[in-house]
Design a protein around this motif. Structure first.
Motif, PDB file in Angstrom:
ATOM      1  N   PHE A 198       0.852  -1.184   0.000  1.00 36.26           N
ATOM      2  CA  PHE A 198       0.000   0.000   0.000  1.00 36.26           C
ATOM      3  C   PHE A 198       0.895   1.243   0.000  1.00 36.26           C
ATOM      4  CE2 PHE A 198      -2.008  -3.486   2.293  1.00 36.26           C
ATOM      5  CZ  PHE A 198      -3.204  -3.630   1.606  1.00 36.26           C
ATOM      6  N   PRO A 199       1.251   1.721  -1.194  1.00 39.75           N
ATOM      7  CA  PRO A 199       2.223   2.822  -1.269  1.00 39.75           C
ATOM      8  C   PRO A 199       1.759   4.100  -0.586  1.00 39.75           C
ATOM      9  CG  PRO A 199       1.318   2.301  -3.444  1.00 39.75           C
ATOM     10  CD  PRO A 199       0.852   1.235  -2.529  1.00 39.75           C
ATOM     11  N   LYS A 200       0.464   4.408  -0.632  1.00 42.66           N
ATOM     12  CA  LYS A 200      -0.007   5.647  -0.002  1.00 42.66           C
ATOM     13  C   LYS A 200       0.126   5.592   1.515  1.00 42.66           C
ATOM     14  CE  LYS A 200      -3.202   7.088  -3.656  1.00 42.66           C
ATOM     15  NZ  LYS A 200      -4.602   7.437  -4.003  1.00 42.66           N
ATOM     16  N   LYS A 201      -0.117   4.423   2.065  1.00 43.50           N
ATOM     17  CA  LYS A 201       0.037   4.245   3.511  1.00 43.50           C
ATOM     18  C   LYS A 201       1.465   3.841   3.887  1.00 43.50           C
ATOM     19  CE  LYS A 201      -3.266   1.211   4.146  1.00 43.50           C
ATOM     20  NZ  LYS A 201      -4.221   0.323   4.878  1.00 43.50           N
ATOM     21  N   ALA A 202       2.298   3.594   2.869  1.00 44.63           N
ATOM     22  CA  ALA A 202       3.676   3.136   3.094  1.00 44.63           C
ATOM     23  C   ALA A 202       3.684   1.896   3.980  1.00 44.63           C
ATOM     24  CB  ALA A 202       4.535   4.236   3.697  1.00 44.63           C
ATOM     25  N   GLU A 203       2.898   0.896   3.580  1.00 44.51           N
ATOM     26  CA  GLU A 203       2.823  -0.359   4.321  1.00 44.51           C
ATOM     27  C   GLU A 203       3.032  -1.523   3.361  1.00 44.51           C
ATOM     28  OE1 GLU A 203      -0.453   0.907   7.757  1.00 44.51           O
ATOM     29  OE2 GLU A 203      -0.945  -0.635   6.247  1.00 44.51           O
ATOM     30  N   VAL A 204       3.760  -2.526   3.810  1.00 42.95           N
ATOM     31  CA  VAL A 204       3.881  -3.777   3.080  1.00 42.95           C
ATOM     32  C   VAL A 204       3.382  -4.876   4.008  1.00 42.95           C
ATOM     33  CG1 VAL A 204       6.313  -4.061   3.769  1.00 42.95           C
ATOM     34  CG2 VAL A 204       5.409  -5.332   1.820  1.00 42.95           C
ATOM     35  N   GLU A 205       2.458  -5.674   3.514  1.00 44.22           N
ATOM     36  CA  GLU A 205       1.765  -6.636   4.358  1.00 44.22           C
ATOM     37  C   GLU A 205       2.030  -8.058   3.879  1.00 44.22           C
ATOM     38  OE1 GLU A 205      -2.655  -7.016   6.283  1.00 44.22           O
ATOM     39  OE2 GLU A 205      -2.546  -6.671   4.104  1.00 44.22           O
ATOM     40  N   LEU A 206       2.297  -8.940   4.821  1.00 44.52           N
ATOM     41  CA  LEU A 206       2.430 -10.360   4.562  1.00 44.52           C
ATOM     42  C   LEU A 206       1.253 -11.069   5.206  1.00 44.52           C
ATOM     43  CD1 LEU A 206       3.960 -12.959   3.702  1.00 44.52           C
ATOM     44  CD2 LEU A 206       5.184 -12.816   5.893  1.00 44.52           C
ATOM     45  N   ILE A 207       0.445 -11.750   4.402  1.00 45.38           N
ATOM     46  CA  ILE A 207      -0.700 -12.505   4.901  1.00 45.38           C
ATOM     47  C   ILE A 207      -0.334 -13.981   4.860  1.00 45.38           C
ATOM     48  CG2 ILE A 207      -3.155 -12.971   4.649  1.00 45.38           C
ATOM     49  CD1 ILE A 207      -3.355 -10.395   3.018  1.00 45.38           C
ATOM     50  N   LEU A 208      -0.196 -14.590   6.013  1.00 43.27           N
ATOM     51  CA  LEU A 208       0.196 -15.985   6.125  1.00 43.27           C
ATOM     52  C   LEU A 208      -1.031 -16.890   6.048  1.00 43.27           C
ATOM     53  CD1 LEU A 208       2.587 -15.533   9.165  1.00 43.27           C
ATOM     54  CD2 LEU A 208       3.308 -15.989   6.813  1.00 43.27           C
ATOM     55  N   SER A 209      -0.900 -17.988   5.314  1.00 45.19           N
ATOM     56  CA  SER A 209      -1.968 -18.966   5.355  1.00 45.19           C
ATOM     57  C   SER A 209      -1.900 -19.677   6.711  1.00 45.19           C
ATOM     58  CB  SER A 209      -1.822 -19.984   4.224  1.00 45.19           C
ATOM     59  OG  SER A 209      -0.705 -20.814   4.431  1.00 45.19           O
ATOM     60  N   ARG A 210      -3.053 -20.031   7.227  1.00 44.73           N
ATOM     61  CA  ARG A 210      -3.087 -20.604   8.581  1.00 44.73           C
ATOM     62  C   ARG A 210      -2.265 -21.900   8.700  1.00 44.73           C
ATOM     63  NH1 ARG A 210      -5.951 -19.435  12.992  1.00 44.73           N
ATOM     64  NH2 ARG A 210      -7.016 -17.797  11.819  1.00 44.73           N
ATOM     65  N   PRO A 211      -2.354 -22.829   7.736  1.00 44.39           N
ATOM     66  CA  PRO A 211      -1.580 -24.061   7.887  1.00 44.39           C
ATOM     67  C   PRO A 211      -0.067 -23.842   7.821  1.00 44.39           C
ATOM     68  CG  PRO A 211      -3.348 -24.348   6.286  1.00 44.39           C
ATOM     69  CD  PRO A 211      -3.242 -22.891   6.558  1.00 44.39           C
ATOM     70  N   MET A 212       0.366 -22.741   7.176  1.00 46.53           N
ATOM     71  CA  MET A 212       1.799 -22.522   6.970  1.00 46.53           C
ATOM     72  C   MET A 212       2.351 -21.396   7.832  1.00 46.53           C
ATOM     73  SD  MET A 212       2.230 -24.826   4.625  1.00 46.53           S
ATOM     74  CE  MET A 212       3.741 -24.511   3.738  1.00 46.53           C
ATOM     75  N   ALA A 213       1.607 -20.945   8.807  1.00 51.28           N
ATOM     76  CA  ALA A 213       2.034 -19.815   9.627  1.00 51.28           C
ATOM     77  C   ALA A 213       3.331 -20.108  10.370  1.00 51.28           C
ATOM     78  CB  ALA A 213       0.936 -19.438  10.626  1.00 51.28           C
ATOM     79  N   GLY A 214       3.617 -21.381  10.608  1.00 54.80           N
ATOM     80  CA  GLY A 214       4.839 -21.743  11.314  1.00 54.80           C
ATOM     81  C   GLY A 214       6.110 -21.440  10.538  1.00 54.80           C
ATOM     82  N   LEU A 215       5.986 -21.096   9.271  1.00 54.00           N
ATOM     83  CA  LEU A 215       7.166 -20.709   8.489  1.00 54.00           C
ATOM     84  C   LEU A 215       7.733 -19.364   8.937  1.00 54.00           C
ATOM     85  CD1 LEU A 215       5.918 -21.651   4.896  1.00 54.00           C
ATOM     86  CD2 LEU A 215       7.797 -22.764   6.133  1.00 54.00           C
ATOM     87  N   TYR A 216       6.868 -18.560   9.558  1.00 48.83           N
ATOM     88  CA  TYR A 216       7.296 -17.188   9.867  1.00 48.83           C
ATOM     89  C   TYR A 216       7.891 -17.154  11.288  1.00 48.83           C
ATOM     90  CZ  TYR A 216       7.333 -12.106   9.887  1.00 48.83           C
ATOM     91  OH  TYR A 216       7.729 -10.784   9.917  1.00 48.83           O
TER      92      TYR A 216
END
Length: 546
Positions: A476-494
């Motif tokens: 979101f360039p206007k808000k200067a945000e970069v978002e990572l949405i993790l899938s629930r089964p693979m959240a352990g990767l993060y």
């Protein structure tokens, strides 16, 4: 066949025959090319090239040349040079034996000006065919011009302008545009012929000027771009690099201006052949032709007035391959095809590059198509140097991009791609040798390359499986945000390593990192799924659940 009878050209013998005995591409959807060889018997050099790899952008599996000088002294005698004949015969025998050892799928031999015009050309041709069992195709000037121009199109599908191919005994011109070769002409402006022009420098200048003006009447003079093919032109380009102190010593797609060319030609006139050889390492046989080729180039630029001048390492040999390509194959991007083949042959997980590009693409939607093309290439190449020692892997990535046989990629693009790949493996600054080459980019381009490298560094290690199953990125360039949405089964990767690299990416993008886990949903049968709908977000690095 009588030795005094001029050799019949391949075009004269069979206007419909291809240069290969069998088609190279039976299927228009072919992706890879088996090893294919071309022996090019020129007036100055004899070369064997064996192509391999991506069908649209083949690599050089083998490349050897000998400057035999078949056409040296031709103007006086009308015959092939005796020493050149002996050297060429021995060289071609060697090449034929090498080709047997490599078990090539196809091998063809073509010969150009000296062979088609010499009194003893037919006799020598018969001798070579008897020695090797190979057929020598002697092509005429128009066909030579067309094949050379097709070689340029192999590397530059969108090239538009005038192709000029200089050999030892002739010089060809061809007009290209819209992926096609249009008018073609041939001339006697090869250095071997020019050695015998009377009247000193003044007589030579008038002789060259008169021929070029005749050629201009045939091909026109409204050509913004001039594409130079041939060893003498490449030698002059190498000298232009030396005079300018140009940092990237890659001749293919090297660009010069008319002003730079004129300065370099003056500089060549001021130095002896020995001095120029000492500075560049160009062979004596090649350098001996440079002064005459320089005079032709000076007049060529004056008569046709191009705005941009490019050097092409692709010529008649590549043009022979292009001749065989189906239309669908010609339409592919040489850069992407070459990168795809390199990934297939060298990466740990072939096919992951396409997933990586899809995963990272939301971050770069605002980039131009040309920039997104480089990002795609970087994704395909991101893992091809994994076998290098970790201490040198970043440098190996940079060298792959800047030195590899990658078509349709200018020098700035090479450096941009190299720096992006380098930052895929390192986090520090640029080494001195890379910093020098990085001067070909603006500060904004360097910053963008670093951003892409940070994105590669995060995405390439986030998962070893399908990235689409692990999550998705949003920007979101206007808000200067970069978002990572993790899938629930693979959240352990993060965990901490992924968090560290994601934060580094966000910092490079001057954005706030946001991480969340997609909320779970249930379908009508009661099984759990995942949704990227609203859920808790966190800028602390720890993912929050929806």
């Amino acid at each position: 066949m009588d030795g005094n009878t001029p050799p019949q050209t391949e075009g004269q013998r069979n206007q419909t025959a291809g240069l290969f005995d069998e088609p190279l591409f039976q299927d228009s959807g072919v992706r890879d090319l088996q090893q294919v060889g071309v022996i090019d018997v020129g007036s100055n050099s004899v070369r064997l090239v064996v192509f391999d790899g991506a069908a649209r952008s083949p690599a050089y599996f083998f490349n050897e040349k000998v400057l035999c000088g078949l056409g040296r002294g031709f103007v006086d005698s009308g015959r092939l040079n005796p020493d050149g004949r002996d050297r060429a015969r021995a060289t071609i025998k060697r090449f034929a034996l090498l080709a047997q050892g490599m078990r090539l799928s196809n091998l063809t031999m073509v010969a150009t000006a000296a062979m088609r015009e010499a009194e003893d050309g037919a006799e020598f041709r018969a001798q070579i065919e008897h020695d090797t069992g190979l057929r020598m195709r002697v092509i005429d000037g128009a066909e030579e011009a067309r094949l050379s121009a097709q070689g340029v199109l192999t590397g530059w599908p969108d090239a538009r302008g005038l192709v000029c191919d200089i050999g030892g005994s002739s010089m060809e011109l061809a007009v290209i545009g819209d992926g096609k070769v249009h008018s073609t002409v041939t001339s006697s402006l090869g250095p071997f012929r020019l050695q015998q022009v009377p009247g000193g420098k003044k007589g030579l200048r008038k002789h060259v000027d008169d021929i070029l003006k005749t050629l201009r009447a045939q091909v026109g003079n409204h050509h913004d771009a001039l594409y130079l093919v041939g060893g003498s032109w490449r030698a002059i380009a190498r000298l232009d690099m030396e005079r300018r102190g140009y940092p990237l010593k890659v001749l293919h797609e090297y660009e010069m201006t008319t002003k730079s060319i004129r300065k370099t030609l003056d500089w060549i006139d001021e130095h002896s052949v020995a001095e120029l050889r000492a500075r560049t390492g160009i062979s004596n046989d090649r350098m001996s032709l440079v002064p005459l080729a320089s005079r032709v180039l000076r007049q060529l630029v004056h008569v046709f007035g191009p705005k941009r001048i490019f050097v092409s390492s692709y010529g008649i040999r590549e043009g022979i391959l292009y001749e065989q390509m189906p239309t669908a194959l010609r339409a592919r991007d040489p850069l992407i095809e070459a990168c795809s083949f390199m990934e297939k042959s060298s990466a740990r997980i072939p096919g992951f590059g396409a997933q990586l590009y899809a995963f990272l693409r939301p971050l770069f939607r605002s980039r131009s198509p040309a920039r997104r093309r480089l990002i795609r290439a970087a994704c395909l190449l991101h893992d091809v140097n994994w076998r290098a020692h970790p201490d040198y892997r970043a440098d190996a990535c940079f060298d792959t991009a800047t030195r590899a046989n990658l078509g349709n990629l200018d020098h700035a693009g090479r450096v941009f791609l190299g720096i992006a790949l380098m930052y895929r493996y390192k986090s520090g600054g640029l080494r001195p040798r890379i910093r020098e080459v990085a001067g070909l980019l603006t500060e904004a381009e360097l910053d963008d390359a670093k951003t892409i490298g940070r994105a590669l560094r995060f995405g390439a290690m986030f998962t070893m499986d399908h990235l689409s199953r692990a999550g998705e990125l949003r920007y979101f360039p206007k808000k200067a945000e970069v978002e990572l949405i993790l899938s629930r089964p693979m959240a352990g990767l993060y965990t901490e390593v992924a968090e560290q690299r994601f934060r580094a990416l966000a910092t490079q993008m001057r954005a706030t990192p946001k991480v969340r886990v997609a909320r779970a949903v249930h379908n009508s049968k009661g099984s759990a799924g995942a949704s990227c709908g609203s859920g808790g977000t966190s800028s602390s690095g720890a993912p929050s659940s929806g």
